[in-house]
Design a protein around this motif. Structure first.
Motif, mmCIF file in Angstrom:
data_model
loop_
_atom_site.group_PDB
_atom_site.id
_atom_site.type_symbol
_atom_site.label_atom_id
_atom_site.label_comp_id
_atom_site.label_asym_id
_atom_site.label_seq_id
_atom_site.Cartn_x
_atom_site.Cartn_y
_atom_site.Cartn_z
ATOM 1 N N TYR A 185 0.819 -1.213 0.000
ATOM 2 C CA TYR A 185 0.000 0.000 0.000
ATOM 3 C C TYR A 185 0.855 1.266 0.000
ATOM 4 C CZ TYR A 185 -3.607 -3.369 1.159
ATOM 5 O OH TYR A 185 -4.451 -4.455 1.126
ATOM 6 N N ASP A 186 2.139 1.125 0.344
ATOM 7 C CA ASP A 186 3.038 2.278 0.308
ATOM 8 C C ASP A 186 3.541 2.578 -1.093
ATOM 9 O OD1 ASP A 186 2.933 2.618 3.081
ATOM 10 O OD2 ASP A 186 4.571 1.182 3.408
ATOM 11 N N VAL A 187 3.412 1.634 -2.001
ATOM 12 C CA VAL A 187 4.074 1.741 -3.305
ATOM 13 C C VAL A 187 3.566 2.938 -4.104
ATOM 14 C CG1 VAL A 187 4.383 0.613 -5.532
ATOM 15 C CG2 VAL A 187 4.653 -0.707 -3.427
ATOM 16 N N THR A 188 2.255 3.072 -4.224
ATOM 17 C CA THR A 188 1.699 4.128 -5.089
ATOM 18 C C THR A 188 2.075 5.533 -4.633
ATOM 19 O OG1 THR A 188 -0.131 2.700 -5.772
ATOM 20 C CG2 THR A 188 -0.415 5.079 -6.059
ATOM 21 N N PRO A 189 1.872 5.892 -3.367
ATOM 22 C CA PRO A 189 2.262 7.259 -2.962
ATOM 23 C C PRO A 189 3.762 7.500 -3.049
ATOM 24 C CG PRO A 189 1.558 5.967 -1.054
ATOM 25 C CD PRO A 189 1.194 5.177 -2.265
ATOM 26 N N ARG A 190 4.555 6.476 -2.780
ATOM 27 C CA ARG A 190 6.007 6.652 -2.861
ATOM 28 C C ARG A 190 6.461 6.814 -4.308
ATOM 29 N NH1 ARG A 190 9.034 2.902 1.689
ATOM 30 N NH2 ARG A 190 7.870 3.713 3.495
ATOM 31 N N ALA A 191 5.817 6.110 -5.220
ATOM 32 C CA ALA A 191 6.153 6.274 -6.635
ATOM 33 C C ALA A 191 5.839 7.696 -7.086
ATOM 34 C CB ALA A 191 5.386 5.261 -7.482
ATOM 35 N N ARG A 192 4.726 8.236 -6.632
ATOM 36 C CA ARG A 192 4.334 9.580 -7.049
ATOM 37 C C ARG A 192 5.248 10.647 -6.475
ATOM 38 N NH1 ARG A 192 -2.287 9.004 -6.681
ATOM 39 N NH2 ARG A 192 -2.525 7.878 -8.648
ATOM 40 N N ILE A 193 5.817 10.403 -5.296
ATOM 41 C CA ILE A 193 6.769 11.357 -4.740
ATOM 42 C C ILE A 193 7.955 11.524 -5.684
ATOM 43 C CG2 ILE A 193 8.522 11.595 -2.918
ATOM 44 C CD1 ILE A 193 6.447 10.703 -0.920
ATOM 45 N N GLY A 194 8.343 10.426 -6.344
ATOM 46 C CA GLY A 194 9.426 10.481 -7.317
ATOM 47 C C GLY A 194 8.954 10.767 -8.722
ATOM 48 N N ASN A 195 7.720 11.234 -8.875
ATOM 49 C CA ASN A 195 7.136 11.556 -10.186
ATOM 50 C C ASN A 195 7.153 10.353 -11.119
ATOM 51 O OD1 ASN A 195 6.665 14.572 -9.894
ATOM 52 N ND2 ASN A 195 8.845 14.409 -9.390
ATOM 53 N N GLN A 196 6.815 9.194 -10.588
ATOM 54 C CA GLN A 196 6.785 7.969 -11.362
ATOM 55 C C GLN A 196 5.388 7.359 -11.330
ATOM 56 O OE1 GLN A 196 9.593 6.557 -13.048
ATOM 57 N NE2 GLN A 196 10.457 8.558 -12.537
ATOM 58 N N GLN A 197 5.079 6.596 -12.385
ATOM 59 C CA GLN A 197 3.819 5.851 -12.414
ATOM 60 C C GLN A 197 3.974 4.558 -11.610
ATOM 61 O OE1 GLN A 197 4.184 7.064 -16.817
ATOM 62 N NE2 GLN A 197 2.399 5.735 -16.720
ATOM 63 N N PRO A 198 2.919 4.097 -10.960
ATOM 64 C CA PRO A 198 3.076 2.997 -10.005
ATOM 65 C C PRO A 198 3.136 1.593 -10.599
ATOM 66 C CG PRO A 198 0.817 3.767 -9.999
ATOM 67 C CD PRO A 198 1.563 4.681 -10.917
ATOM 68 N N THR A 199 2.720 1.406 -11.853
ATOM 69 C CA THR A 199 2.577 0.040 -12.383
ATOM 70 C C THR A 199 3.855 -0.779 -12.260
ATOM 71 O OG1 THR A 199 1.000 0.908 -14.000
ATOM 72 C CG2 THR A 199 1.850 -1.307 -14.367
ATOM 73 N N TYR A 200 4.959 -0.231 -12.706
ATOM 74 C CA TYR A 200 6.236 -0.945 -12.631
ATOM 75 C C TYR A 200 6.581 -1.301 -11.191
ATOM 76 C CZ TYR A 200 11.326 -1.350 -12.249
ATOM 77 O OH TYR A 200 12.598 -1.763 -11.926
ATOM 78 N N PHE A 201 6.316 -0.397 -10.269
ATOM 79 C CA PHE A 201 6.692 -0.608 -8.873
ATOM 80 C C PHE A 201 5.797 -1.649 -8.209
ATOM 81 C CE2 PHE A 201 8.072 3.573 -10.195
ATOM 82 C CZ PHE A 201 9.396 3.585 -9.786
ATOM 83 N N TRP A 202 4.543 -1.750 -8.647
ATOM 84 C CA TRP A 202 3.706 -2.841 -8.152
ATOM 85 C C TRP A 202 4.322 -4.192 -8.513
ATOM 86 C CZ3 TRP A 202 -1.278 -0.433 -10.674
ATOM 87 C CH2 TRP A 202 -1.710 0.638 -9.891
#
Length: 504
Positions: A46-63
Motif C-alpha cells: 500500500y506504500d508503493v503508489t504514494p512513494r512512486a508519485r513522490i518520485g514523479n513515477q507511475q506505479p505500475t512498474y513498482f507494483w
C-alpha cells in the motif's frame, strides 16, 4: 538441425549473452534514481503508489517490482536482475520475430545482438527503473505490428491486434512518454492496410472494441493522477531534459552504424535490383525507420521549444528495440535473393552485421573496455556502499550525519527543512535519509539530518558543538568543497560522485 531448432538455439544463445554481459554490473551500489525505486518497494504494497508519485513515477512498474522483491529479496543484484531479465528476453524475442518476418535467421541474430550489446541498452538494461520493461513491451509491440503488416485487415484477431494495444498500454502505464513512441505502430499498420487496398476490410469488428477498451482504461488510469501531477512538476527535470542544439539529435543514438548504413545497404540493393526482391519485410523496415527518426525529432522539438523537457534517452527508450529491428531486418532484406538457397546470403549478412556491430562497439567505447579486460561494462559511479562503510568506521555515535542525497524532490521541502527538519512527514523524511536506513545501514546511533538541496541550513544545525558534522553528499569532492568553503571543512573523501566532508 531443422530451422525451428536453429532458431530456438540462436534465441537462447543471444538470451544468455545479454544476461551474462549485464550481470557484473548488478552488484554495483544503487545510484540516486535506483535508491528511489528501492525505497518505493521497501515498505508494504500500500506504500508503493504514494512513494512512486513522490518520485514523479507511475506505479505500475513498482507494483510488479514489489512482487518481485517479495519473491527474490531486496539486494542490488536480485532487484536489478528483473531489468536484466527483461532486456535478455527482449533480445531473444527480437531474434525470433525478425527471423520470422525476414525469413532470414542471420538477420534476426543481428537484431538481437544489437540490442544485447548496445551501450544504452547495457545501461538502462541494468538499471532498477522501468526502462527495461518498456523495451520488452516495445519488442512485443513491434512483433505484433510486423505480423499484422503481412496480413489483410480482415484477418486481424485477438492474439495479434489485441496484444499490440495491450503491450502499448503496458508500456504507457509504466512510462507515459513511451506512448509517444509506440502509438504510431497501429496507426502505421492501418495506413499500410489502406495503401494496400483494404478499404472495405477496415470495418469495425468486435476485436476493435477490445482495443478501444484497452486504450480507454489506460487513459483513465494515467491521465487523472500521473499526467496532471507530472505536468505541474515538469520544471523539476528541465535541467537535464532540455535540448540545447540540433546536434543533440545526432548524439542521441548510434545512427550511423545502426540505421544509416544498414538502410543505405538496403536502398542500394533495391536501386540496382540485384540482390533484392520486393518483400513486406523491407517496407516494414522503412516504416520503423521513419517512426524512429520522426519521434526523435518530435521529442527534440518539444524540448528545444521549451514545451516539455523530454530530451533524454530514458524518455525515448522504446526507440532502441525499433533501431535493433531496423538494423537486423534491413540487412536481411538487402541480402534477400529470389533464390532463397543462395549460399552467399548468410555469409554476406553475417559479414555486414559483424562489421557494423564492431564499429558500433568501437564508437561507444565498449570494445576498448572489453580489450582492457573489464567485465563490468556499466558503471554509475555512486559508491554509497563504500561511503557509508567509511562513516561506520570513523564517525562517533555523538556526531551528526547530514544527508544531501541529491534528489530533485529536495527543493519541495526546502522551507520545511530550513525551519525545522523534524517537521517533515515520516515518509518524506525516510525518503531523504533512506540511503543510510535502507540498503546501506548506518550502524552508529548518530543523529541523521536531511538537508535541502542547496545546503543553506548547514550553519543552523548541530549548533551543540563540539560535535562533528559529517556531510554525506551526492556531489563530487570539488563541488562539495566549493559549497562548504565557509563552514570549516577539515577533510573530504570521494567515493565516485559521492563525497563525505567533515565539518568541525
Amino acid at each position: 538441425m531443422n530451422h525451428r531448432g536453429r532458431l530456438s538455439l540462436a534465441s537462447f544463445v543471444v538470451f544468455v549473452l545479454a544476461l551474462l554481459i549485464r550481470l557484473p554490473a548488478c552488484e554495483e551500489s544503487f545510484w540516486v534514481d535506483e535508491l528511489h525505486t528501492a525505497w518505493t518497494v521497501h515498505g508494504t504494497f500500500y506504500d508503493v503508489t504514494p512513494r512512486a508519485r513522490i518520485g514523479n513515477q507511475q506505479p505500475t512498474y513498482f507494483w510488479l517490482l514489489w512482487l518481485w522483491k517479495s519473491a527474490v529479496g531486496n539486494g542490488e543484484a536480485s532487484l536489478r536482475f528483473s531489468s536484466v531479465l527483461a532486456v535478455a528476453v527482449s533480445s531473444s524475442l527480437l531474434v525470433i520475430a525478425v527471423s520470422r518476418m525476414s525469413e532470414h535467421l542471420a538477420g534476426g541474430i543481428a537484431a538481437g545482438l544489437m540490442l544485447a550489446i548496445e551501450s544504452n541498452s547495457l545501461f538502462f538494461g541494468t538499471e532498477l527503473r522501468p526502462y527495461a520493461a518498456v523495451m520488452l513491451a516495445t519488442t512485443v509491440s513491434c512483433a505484433c505490428a510486423a505480423e499484422l503488416w503481412v496480413l489483410p485487415a480482415k484477418e486481424r484477431g485477438l492474439c495479434t491486434w489485441g496484444l499490440l494495444f495491450f503491450s502499448i498500454a503496458v508500456a504507457a502505464s509504466m512510462q507515459l512518454t513511451s506512448l509517444g513512441v509506440l502509438v504510431w505502430l497501429p496507426i502505421a499498420v492501418v495506413i499500410h492496410w489502406l495503401l494496400c487496398g483494404s478499404h472495405s476490410e477496415l470495418r469495425l469488428k468486435k476485436i476493435d472494441a477490445i482495443a478501444i477498451g484497452i486504450v480507454a482504461v489506460t487513459a483513465f488510469a494515467i491521465v487523472p493522477g500521473y499526467l496532471l501531477q507530472t505536468w505541474n512538476s515538469r520544471q523539476m527535470w528541465a535541467s537535464f531534459g532540455t535540448a540545447k542544439s540540433f546536434a543533440d539529435i545526432w548524439r542521441m543514438w548510434p545512427w550511423l552504424f545502426t540505421l544509416i548504413l544498414p538502410l543505405g545497404f538496403l536502398a542500394f540493393t533495391q536501386a540496382i535490383r540485384v540482390h533484392y526482391h520486393h518483400s513486406k519485410n523491407a517496407s516494414y523496415v522503412w516504416c520503423l525507420a521513419i517512426i524512429v527518426v520522426c519521434v526523435t525529432i518530435l521529442f527534440w522539438t518539444l524540448s528545444y521549444c521549451h514545451l516539455l523537457p523530454l530530451w533524454h534517452r530514458r524518455y525515448l527508450i522504446g526507440v532502441l528495440p525499433m533501431l535493433a529491428w531496423c538494423f537486423g531486418a534491413s540487412i536481411a532484406a538487402a541480402t534477400n535473393r529470389r533464390i532463397q538457397a543462395d549460399r552467399y546470403r548468410v555469409t554476406v549478412t553475417c559479414t555486414v552485421s559483424l562489421a557494423l556491430l564492431s564499429l558500433m562497439l568501437v564508437s561507444q567505447g565498449t570494445l576498448k573496455r572489453i580489450l582492457k579486460g573489464q567485465v563490468q561494462l556499466v558503471t554509475r559511479g555512486e559508491d554509497w556502499r563504500a561511503a557509508i562503510s567509511y562513516l561506520n568506521r570513523h564517525a562517533k555515535s555523538t556526531d551528526d550525519v547530514v544527508i544531501d542525497p541529491g534528489l530533485i524532490e529536495q527543493t519541495q521541502w526546502h522551507n520545511e527543512l530550513a525551519r525545522l527538519p523534524q517537521s517533515l512527514e515520516f515518509d518524506e523524511r525516510e525518503y531523504l535519509t533512506f540511503v543510510v536506513g535502507g540498503p546501506y545501514q548506518l550502524l552508529s546511533t548518530n543523529r541523521v539530518i536531511p538537508l535541502a538541496a542547496n545546503l543553506s541550513p548547514l550553519n543552523q544545525i548541530s549548533t551543540d558543538m563540539p560535535h562533528r558534522r559529517w556531510v554525506l553528499s551526492r556531489r563530487t569532492a570539488q563541488r562539495l568543497r566549493a559549497v562548504l568553503r565557509n563552514h570549516g571543512v577539515s577533510t573530504i573523501r570521494s567515493f565516485g560522485r559521492v563525497s563525505i566532508a567533515v565539518v568541525q
